[in-house]
Motif scaffolding. Structure first.
Motif, short mmCIF file in Angstrom:
data_model
loop_
_atom_site.label_atom_id
_atom_site.label_comp_id
_atom_site.label_asym_id
_atom_site.label_seq_id
_atom_site.Cartn_x
_atom_site.Cartn_y
_atom_site.Cartn_z
N UNK A 132 0.82 -1.21 0.00
CA UNK A 132 0.00 0.00 0.00
C UNK A 132 0.86 1.26 0.00
N UNK A 133 1.98 1.25 0.68
CA UNK A 133 2.84 2.44 0.70
C UNK A 133 3.30 2.80 -0.71
N UNK A 134 3.76 1.79 -1.46
CA UNK A 134 4.21 2.08 -2.83
C UNK A 134 3.05 2.49 -3.71
N UNK A 135 1.90 1.81 -3.56
CA UNK A 135 0.75 2.15 -4.39
C UNK A 135 0.31 3.59 -4.16
N UNK A 136 0.32 4.03 -2.90
CA UNK A 136 -0.03 5.42 -2.61
C UNK A 136 0.98 6.38 -3.23
N UNK A 137 2.27 6.01 -3.20
CA UNK A 137 3.28 6.88 -3.81
C UNK A 137 3.03 7.03 -5.31
N UNK A 138 2.69 5.93 -5.97
CA UNK A 138 2.41 5.98 -7.40
C UNK A 138 1.20 6.86 -7.68
N UNK A 144 -12.08 6.95 -2.24
CA UNK A 144 -11.36 8.21 -2.04
C UNK A 144 -10.35 8.49 -3.15
N UNK A 145 -10.58 7.93 -4.33
CA UNK A 145 -9.64 8.09 -5.44
C UNK A 145 -9.40 9.55 -5.79
N UNK A 146 -10.42 10.40 -5.62
CA UNK A 146 -10.28 11.82 -5.98
C UNK A 146 -9.21 12.53 -5.15
N UNK A 147 -8.88 11.98 -3.98
CA UNK A 147 -7.85 12.60 -3.14
C UNK A 147 -6.50 12.65 -3.86
N UNK A 148 -6.28 11.72 -4.76
CA UNK A 148 -4.98 11.62 -5.43
C UNK A 148 -4.88 12.51 -6.68
N UNK A 149 -5.99 13.10 -7.09
CA UNK A 149 -6.02 13.84 -8.34
C UNK A 149 -5.53 15.27 -8.15
N UNK A 150 -4.61 15.67 -9.01
CA UNK A 150 -4.04 17.02 -8.93
C UNK A 150 -3.48 17.40 -10.30
N UNK A 206 -2.10 15.40 3.64
CA UNK A 206 -2.52 15.16 5.02
C UNK A 206 -3.70 14.19 5.09
N UNK A 207 -4.69 14.40 4.22
CA UNK A 207 -5.84 13.50 4.20
C UNK A 207 -5.45 12.11 3.72
N UNK A 208 -4.52 12.05 2.77
CA UNK A 208 -4.07 10.77 2.26
C UNK A 208 -3.29 10.01 3.33
N UNK A 209 -2.44 10.72 4.07
CA UNK A 209 -1.71 10.08 5.16
C UNK A 209 -2.66 9.56 6.23
N UNK A 210 -3.70 10.33 6.54
CA UNK A 210 -4.68 9.89 7.52
C UNK A 210 -5.39 8.63 7.05
N UNK A 211 -5.75 8.60 5.75
CA UNK A 211 -6.39 7.41 5.18
C UNK A 211 -5.47 6.21 5.32
N UNK A 212 -4.21 6.40 5.00
CA UNK A 212 -3.25 5.30 5.08
C UNK A 212 -3.09 4.80 6.52
#
Length: 323
Positions: free
Chosen positions: A76-82, A114-120, A306-312
């Motif tokens: 999950x850590x690597x997937x979140x980084x990607x 929560x996929x939208x959290x990663x969109x930028x 911050x929200x992504x870290x909280x989710x993780x």
């Protein structure tokens, strides 16, 4: 799609102790894009929540691969980084249709929801660069097949000139003649650069893209021509798909992995029903739409870390509580 994981070839999913907490696993590639044909393989991609020895110990879990079944499962850590880097291959997993989901648990559902959290705005470079790489491969391959050496150098120069226009729209703008290309008497391509007070990171992006263009062009001199000819139209299809998917994200429509609206167009490109000239014209059209979307997007400059870290952290705590 009805996909069953109880086939004996997937026994490793049940027998490998590192894979006991797979959170999300989908059929990816052409099946998830809706562009598969009778020859398309089944590829599985997903992520898991790392076990105790990885969360609490000194070891790390990056990913697991099973080559015979073309299965890749990220920690999950690597997937979140990607996903944070707007990697197209990772984000498209979160936008896969439900019919392509082979396995999902509560943790996987939370990430998908929560996929939208990663969109930028990072999508601009990631999807744009992937699409540009496909266009370079297609354009350069045709050039090497059809042109003399002098014509090939002319083609490379024209490709680089188009990229300079693209750089001026994508990165910090610069004067028209700040990056100038010309030829010496031996037809070698030369460059003059006059940039003052220009952001270093933008310049690194420009350099990287130009370097990749020349590298890809030179590599094609040694390619397997027959093999490449079989894949040119597939590259063209993926070029168009990436631009369309990226434009949707930038326009605020989210991650739409399966391209049903464009299905016939994409399959016609893959099956060689369009000429290369038509494909290049379409590519310019969709690239323009992508750049307009990039200019007007309301996406944030970067994800809400911050929200992504909280989710993780929440997902890790959920896992440890259940252990």
């Amino acid at each position: 799609m009805i996909f069953v994981l109880d086939d004996i070839k997937y026994d490793f999913l049940r027998q490998n102790p590192d894979l006991k907490n797979i959170a999300y696993l989908v059929v990816s590639g052409s099946h998830s894009y809706g562009t598969n044909n009778e020859n398309s393989d089944i590829d599985l991609r997903g992520f898991l929540v790392e076990g105790k020895k990885y969360l609490l110990g000194s070891e790390s879990f990056e990913q697991f691969e099973d080559l015979p079944t073309d299965t890749v499962i990220y920690g999950m850590k690597k997937f979140f980084r990607l996903c944070l880097a707007a990697n197209p291959n990772a984000l498209e997993l979160l936008g896969a249709d439900e019919e392509c989901i082979a396995l999902i648990n509560e943790s996987g559902q939370k990430v998908r929801d929560n996929a939208d959290l990663f969109l930028s705005k990072r999508v601009i470079n990631s999807f744009g660069n992937y699409a540009s790489a496909q266009l370079r491969r297609l354009s350069n391959a045709l050039c090497h097949d059809q042109f003399s050496l002098k014509q090939q150098e002319k083609h490379l120069k024209e490709t680089l000139l188009r990229e300079i226009d693209h750089f001026n729209r994508t990165y910090s703008s610069f004067d028209k003649n700040a990056i100038r290309l010309h030829n010496d008497e031996g037809n070698q391509i030369l460059m003059d650069i006059k940039l003052e007070g220009y952001p270093v990171r933008d310049f690194v992006g420009i350099y990287s893209e130009m370097r990749e263009t020349v590298k890809t062009f030179d590599k094609l001199k040694h390619r397997n021509r027959k093999k490449d000819e079989m894949h040119l139209f597939k590259h063209a299809m993926h070029l168009m798909r990436l631009l369309i998917t990226g434009t949707d994200i930038l326009d605020g429509r989210g991650i739409i992995t399966k391209r049903m609206k464009e299905h016939d167009l994409l399959m016609d490109i893959r099956n060689g029903k369009y000429s290369y000239e038509d494909i290049f014209l379409m590519a310019e059209e969709y690239r323009t739409k992508f750049e307009i979307a990039a200019k007007n997007t309301k996406l944030p400059d970067k994800p809400d870390t911050l929200r992504i870290k909280k989710l993780q952290i929440d997902l890790f705590e959920d896992y440890l509580t259940k252990e």
